[in-house]
Design an enzyme around this catalytic site. Structure first.
Site, PDB file in Angstrom:
ATOM      1  N   TYR A 296      46.930  44.307 -68.722  1.00 50.23           N
ATOM      2  CA  TYR A 296      46.409  43.107 -68.049  1.00 50.23           C
ATOM      3  C   TYR A 296      47.539  42.165 -67.606  1.00 50.23           C
ATOM      4  CZ  TYR A 296      41.465  44.062 -69.081  1.00 50.23           C
ATOM      5  OH  TYR A 296      40.184  44.590 -69.108  1.00 50.23           O
TER       6      TYR A 296
ATOM      7  N   LYS B 200      35.045  49.174 -73.007  1.00 51.55           N
ATOM      8  CA  LYS B 200      35.722  48.177 -73.831  1.00 51.55           C
ATOM      9  C   LYS B 200      35.144  48.188 -75.250  1.00 51.55           C
ATOM     10  CE  LYS B 200      36.896  45.165 -69.918  1.00 51.55           C
ATOM     11  NZ  LYS B 200      36.704  43.826 -69.309  1.00 51.55           N
TER      12      LYS B 200
ATOM     13  N   ARG C 136      27.229  46.654 -65.832  1.00 52.60           N
ATOM     14  CA  ARG C 136      27.251  45.270 -66.328  1.00 52.60           C
ATOM     15  C   ARG C 136      25.905  44.581 -66.091  1.00 52.60           C
ATOM     16  NH1 ARG C 136      33.267  44.290 -63.805  1.00 52.60           N
ATOM     17  NH2 ARG C 136      34.498  44.859 -65.647  1.00 52.60           N
TER      18      ARG C 136
ATOM     19  N   ASN D 268      32.093  42.076 -71.022  1.00 50.70           N
ATOM     20  CA  ASN D 268      31.450  42.793 -69.902  1.00 50.70           C
ATOM     21  C   ASN D 268      31.556  44.323 -69.983  1.00 50.70           C
ATOM     22  OD1 ASN D 268      34.115  42.910 -69.227  1.00 50.70           O
ATOM     23  ND2 ASN D 268      33.932  41.864 -67.251  1.00 50.70           N
TER      24      ASN D 268
ATOM     25  N   HIS E 116      35.787  48.450 -67.889  1.00 53.98           N
ATOM     26  CA  HIS E 116      36.880  48.133 -66.951  1.00 53.98           C
ATOM     27  C   HIS E 116      36.954  49.229 -65.904  1.00 53.98           C
ATOM     28  CE1 HIS E 116      40.926  47.466 -65.346  1.00 53.98           C
ATOM     29  NE2 HIS E 116      41.066  48.768 -65.444  1.00 53.98           N
TER      30      HIS E 116
ATOM     31  N   PHE F  93      42.203  32.443 -69.917  1.00 54.32           N
ATOM     32  CA  PHE F  93      41.429  33.316 -70.795  1.00 54.32           C
ATOM     33  C   PHE F  93      42.231  34.516 -71.303  1.00 54.32           C
ATOM     34  CE2 PHE F  93      40.496  34.626 -66.376  1.00 54.32           C
ATOM     35  CZ  PHE F  93      40.829  35.967 -66.412  1.00 54.32           C
TER      36      PHE F  93
ATOM     37  N   ARG G 122      33.887  50.787 -59.168  1.00 54.74           N
ATOM     38  CA  ARG G 122      33.596  49.358 -59.401  1.00 54.74           C
ATOM     39  C   ARG G 122      32.153  49.012 -59.009  1.00 54.74           C
ATOM     40  NH1 ARG G 122      37.866  45.894 -60.865  1.00 54.74           N
ATOM     41  NH2 ARG G 122      37.052  44.082 -59.759  1.00 54.74           N
TER      42      ARG G 122
ATOM     43  N   GLU H 130      47.522  52.495 -64.017  1.00 54.00           N
ATOM     44  CA  GLU H 130      46.748  52.473 -65.260  1.00 54.00           C
ATOM     45  C   GLU H 130      46.624  53.874 -65.850  1.00 54.00           C
ATOM     46  OE1 GLU H 130      43.157  50.466 -64.024  1.00 54.00           O
ATOM     47  OE2 GLU H 130      44.178  48.547 -63.848  1.00 54.00           O
TER      48      GLU H 130
ATOM     49  N   THR I 294      32.584  41.384 -61.936  1.00 57.73           N
ATOM     50  CA  THR I 294      33.258  40.939 -63.169  1.00 57.73           C
ATOM     51  C   THR I 294      32.314  40.111 -64.042  1.00 57.73           C
ATOM     52  OG1 THR I 294      35.331  40.922 -61.944  1.00 57.73           O
ATOM     53  CG2 THR I 294      35.280  39.686 -64.011  1.00 57.73           C
TER      54      THR I 294
HETATM   55  P1  IDP Z   1      37.582  43.048 -63.554  1.00 62.12           P
HETATM   56  O1  IDP Z   1      37.522  43.558 -64.985  1.00 62.12           O
HETATM   57  O2  IDP Z   1      36.213  43.013 -62.952  1.00 62.12           O
HETATM   58  O3  IDP Z   1      38.589  43.773 -62.720  1.00 62.12           O
HETATM   59  P2  IDP Z   1      39.476  40.849 -63.727  1.00 62.12           P
HETATM   60  O4  IDP Z   1      39.467  39.629 -62.885  1.00 62.12           O
HETATM   61  O5  IDP Z   1      40.556  41.860 -63.512  1.00 62.12           O
HETATM   62  O6  IDP Z   1      38.031  41.512 -63.628  1.00 62.12           O
HETATM   63  O7  IDP Z   1      39.531  40.359 -65.234  1.00 62.12           O
HETATM   64  C1  IDP Z   1      39.776  41.266 -66.278  1.00 62.12           C
HETATM   65  C2  IDP Z   1      38.840  40.968 -67.428  1.00 62.12           C
HETATM   66  O8  IDP Z   1      39.139  39.680 -67.932  1.00 62.12           O
HETATM   67  C3  IDP Z   1      37.373  40.899 -67.070  1.00 62.12           C
HETATM   68  O9  IDP Z   1      36.748  42.155 -67.005  1.00 62.12           O
HETATM   69  C4  IDP Z   1      36.833  40.062 -68.180  1.00 62.12           C
HETATM   70  O10 IDP Z   1      36.664  40.829 -69.368  1.00 62.12           O
HETATM   71  C5  IDP Z   1      37.958  39.067 -68.420  1.00 62.12           C
HETATM   72  N1  IDP Z   1      37.731  37.818 -67.686  1.00 62.12           N
HETATM   73  C6  IDP Z   1      37.850  37.585 -66.361  1.00 62.12           C
HETATM   74  N2  IDP Z   1      37.541  36.335 -66.037  1.00 62.12           N
HETATM   75  C7  IDP Z   1      37.238  35.722 -67.216  1.00 62.12           C
HETATM   76  C8  IDP Z   1      36.845  34.396 -67.553  1.00 62.12           C
HETATM   77  O11 IDP Z   1      36.705  33.512 -66.711  1.00 62.12           O
HETATM   78  N3  IDP Z   1      36.603  34.158 -68.871  1.00 62.12           N
HETATM   79  C9  IDP Z   1      36.737  35.109 -69.838  1.00 62.12           C
HETATM   80  N4  IDP Z   1      37.114  36.360 -69.569  1.00 62.12           N
HETATM   81  C10 IDP Z   1      37.358  36.665 -68.265  1.00 62.12           C
HETATM   82 MG    MG Z   2      40.681  43.819 -62.889  1.00 59.54          MG
END
Ligand code: IDP
Ligand code: MG
Length: 189
Positions: free
Chosen positions: A90, A50, A143, A153, A156, A98, A126, A167, A132
């Site tokens: 997304y 990212k 991470r 974080n 992805h 968010f 992962r 994707e 996450t």
């Molecule tokens: P992942 O990246 O681990 O698959 P997802 O739930 O798909 O997690 O969420 C996508 C991205 O959205 C996360 O990697 C993170 O950057 C962001 N994200 C997820 N939850 C939150 C939150 O509660 N606050 C802010 N950003 C979030």
């Molecule tokens: Mg995801």
């Protein structure tokens, strides 16, 4: 069949073994499709560094971890993704509070889009990234080693084989690169 006294024990032994083998086969078949799935050495996953990962100069570190684990790099590019492209990527999260902040973060600079191929690539990818929320990520994960906040974080990774393929098509409509991975014979049985 004529059984002499000497051949009788051998016959019964063979008969018993055959019966046992048939019974075992019957049990396996009757349990339905419980034949273990063949491991897929060619599973593919989409891994993205990212904008914060690019700006912090850890592109090489992240790529190194996938390389050293044994995955095959089959696509890579540095791209400043557009808002519509990121909204598509997304789209499953569009109702989350968010979401606007996430799109702004992802559009704030270039990302490095990559595709890796190998055994159990989606799940293992992962695991290499960590959870996450970086605060819950184990040390040794990307991470867990390089991030603190869920909204920053650094990487992805696809969460299912189906989403990985979606994707890959979204980020690499031109397709991935085909070549022979010479190390594969030392990584897979
Ligand atoms: P992942 O990246 O681990 O698959 P997802 O739930 O798909 O997690 O969420 C996508 C991205 O959205 C996360 O990697 C993170 O950057 C962001 N994200 C997820 N939850 C939150 C939150 O509660 N606050 C802010 N950003 C979030
Ligand atoms: Mg995801």
């Amino acid at each position: 069949m004529l059984l002499t006294s000497g051949s009788a024990p051998k016959f019964y032994k063979t008969f018993f073994v055959a019966l046992l083998a048939s019974f075992t086969l019957f049990l396996r078949l009757s349990k339905g499709l419980e034949v273990p799935a063949m491991p897929n050495n060619a599973e593919r996953t989409f891994i993205m560094i990212k904008p914060d990962g690019v700006q912090r100069g850890i592109v090489g570190e992240i790529i190194k971890r996938f390389e050293q684990r044994g995955f095959k790099l089959i696509a890579l590019k540095l791209v400043h993704a557009s808002v519509p492209h990121l909204e598509k990527h997304y789209e499953d999260l569009k109702d989350k509070p968010f979401f606007p902040g996430l799109i702004k973060y992802m559009n704030a600079g270039p990302v490095v889009a990559t595709v890796w191929e190998g055994l159990d690539a989606v799940k293992t990818g992962r695991t290499i990234l960590g959870t996450t929320n970086p605060l819950a990520s184990a040390p040794g994960t990307i991470r867990g080693d390089f991030a603190l906040a869920v909204g920053r974080n650094v990487c992805h990774g696809s969460d299912s084989i189906e989403n990985a393929e979606k994707e890959i098509t979204l980020w690499f409509p031109e397709g991935v690169v085909q070549y022979t991975d010479v190390k594969a014979q030392w990584i897979f049985e």
